[in-house]
Scaffold this motif. Sequence first.
Motif, PDB file in Angstrom:
ATOM      1  N   UNK A 131       0.846  -1.197   0.000  1.00 48.19           N
ATOM      2  CA  UNK A 131       0.000   0.000   0.000  1.00 48.19           C
ATOM      3  C   UNK A 131       0.879   1.244   0.000  1.00 48.19           C
ATOM      4  N   UNK A 132       0.511   2.282  -0.761  1.00 44.83           N
ATOM      5  CA  UNK A 132       1.384   3.443  -0.950  1.00 44.83           C
ATOM      6  C   UNK A 132       1.211   4.545   0.098  1.00 44.83           C
ATOM      7  N   UNK A 133       2.207   5.434   0.122  1.00 44.98           N
ATOM      8  CA  UNK A 133       2.118   6.634   0.939  1.00 44.98           C
ATOM      9  C   UNK A 133       1.258   7.685   0.262  1.00 44.98           C
ATOM     10  N   UNK A 139      -1.726  -2.437  -4.519  1.00 44.88           N
ATOM     11  CA  UNK A 139      -3.035  -1.801  -4.641  1.00 44.88           C
ATOM     12  C   UNK A 139      -2.847  -0.321  -4.928  1.00 44.88           C
ATOM     13  N   UNK A 140      -3.503   0.181  -5.972  1.00 47.51           N
ATOM     14  CA  UNK A 140      -3.527   1.617  -6.233  1.00 47.51           C
ATOM     15  C   UNK A 140      -4.901   2.136  -5.798  1.00 47.51           C
ATOM     16  N   UNK A 141      -4.996   2.721  -4.603  1.00 48.54           N
ATOM     17  CA  UNK A 141      -6.299   3.208  -4.119  1.00 48.54           C
ATOM     18  C   UNK A 141      -6.887   4.253  -5.065  1.00 48.54           C
ATOM     19  N   UNK A 190     -12.052  -0.481   3.478  1.00 46.22           N
ATOM     20  CA  UNK A 190     -13.125  -1.282   2.879  1.00 46.22           C
ATOM     21  C   UNK A 190     -12.882  -1.468   1.384  1.00 46.22           C
ATOM     22  N   UNK A 191     -12.459  -0.405   0.718  1.00 47.55           N
ATOM     23  CA  UNK A 191     -12.211  -0.463  -0.721  1.00 47.55           C
ATOM     24  C   UNK A 191     -11.041  -1.388  -1.048  1.00 47.55           C
ATOM     25  N   UNK A 192      -9.976  -1.284  -0.247  1.00 41.49           N
ATOM     26  CA  UNK A 192      -8.816  -2.164  -0.458  1.00 41.49           C
ATOM     27  C   UNK A 192      -9.208  -3.623  -0.252  1.00 41.49           C
ATOM     28  N   UNK A 193      -9.973  -3.879   0.803  1.00 39.97           N
ATOM     29  CA  UNK A 193     -10.402  -5.243   1.094  1.00 39.97           C
ATOM     30  C   UNK A 193     -11.302  -5.785  -0.013  1.00 39.97           C
ATOM     31  N   UNK A 246      -0.421   4.960   4.755  1.00 44.95           N
ATOM     32  CA  UNK A 246      -1.117   3.674   4.666  1.00 44.95           C
ATOM     33  C   UNK A 246      -0.881   2.816   5.912  1.00 44.95           C
ATOM     34  N   UNK A 247       0.184   3.114   6.645  1.00 47.40           N
ATOM     35  CA  UNK A 247       0.398   2.422   7.906  1.00 47.40           C
ATOM     36  C   UNK A 247      -0.680   2.762   8.913  1.00 47.40           C
ATOM     37  N   UNK A 248      -1.166   3.997   8.848  1.00 46.65           N
ATOM     38  CA  UNK A 248      -2.269   4.416   9.723  1.00 46.65           C
ATOM     39  C   UNK A 248      -3.551   3.678   9.348  1.00 46.65           C
ATOM     40  N   UNK A 249      -3.826   3.606   8.036  1.00 45.35           N
ATOM     41  CA  UNK A 249      -5.011   2.873   7.582  1.00 45.35           C
ATOM     42  C   UNK A 249      -4.889   1.389   7.915  1.00 45.35           C
TER      43      UNK A 249
END
Length: 313
Positions: A70-72, A98-100, A120-123, A142-145
């Motif tokens: 997951x990206x910054x 994953x590109x959000x 939710x979207x990533x999952x 993304x570490x926070x998410x």
Amino acid sequence: MKRISQLLFKIMMTIITLILLFIATVYTVNLVSSHSEQKRLERYGQQVSVDGKQMNVFMHGEGKETIVLLPGFGTASPVLDFKPLISELSPYYRVVVIEPFGYGLSDQTDKERSSTHITNEIHSALQSLGIDRYMLMAHSISGLYSLDYVNRYRHEVQAFIGLDHSVPTLSEQKVEKSDIMPIQWFRNLGFARVQLKLTADPYEGLPYDEKSKEQLNILIRKNMYNNTQLNEAVSMYSNFQAAKQLTWPADLPVLLFVQKNHPVVHEWVTEHKRQIQHSEYGKIVLLEANHYLYRSHSLEIATKIKEFAGSRL
């Protein structure tokens, strides 16, 4: 006095005309250049349907274990940006980037950029691909998410790997919706392109080939300050506050790669260490690098991940 007033008026009108002409030139050049660049943009990965929109996902490698990357915040092309790290990991793992929404080749979205919506979207994207067992690796915000993600999908996540990731105790400043309006004007008029011309190349001297850098620059100009990312900036403060209530599950293996000397935040290493103080399998690796440590230390990171995963999974 009348002649002086007329002269001053003419000078003022000349200056205004020149400013308007400069703005019009910047706007036109940006419009023409953007159109030309989109013709040279090369697609990669695959599109999956999430919430009625298209999210871009890239998979590479044939390993038995899966790593989801997951990206910054603001990363123009997560797939291309992570390329050195993907190259080092893919001989041993299946790497899924994953590109959000608002990033890389994914669509934009008007939905609030809360941690809940983003995770939710990533999952949903991973479920669409039938991926339900993996290590979660996240850079920066993304570490926070990921804190929210892991606490809701612990049964799927085998381990968390942080790449100089954000921690809840070191919150970003609050951004109001009114704060992003000037940035939208700045972008729409084409001045973001001027800004990029005046800044140093972030990939200079790093292991990126010329083709990748060309495509990265196209996507930087395409995605810089887009509305989805600006809305994410507005939601960032509340996302930090919500994350303060969360911790890594004690039994979750956690491996953190952290820059040894943060240029501004003196508590950076201390707060990362505090995050894993109650983890049964927590380890921190300090690197002489900047925030984008995976660009310059991809081999070392991949080696440490293999050692960690081999002993913990």
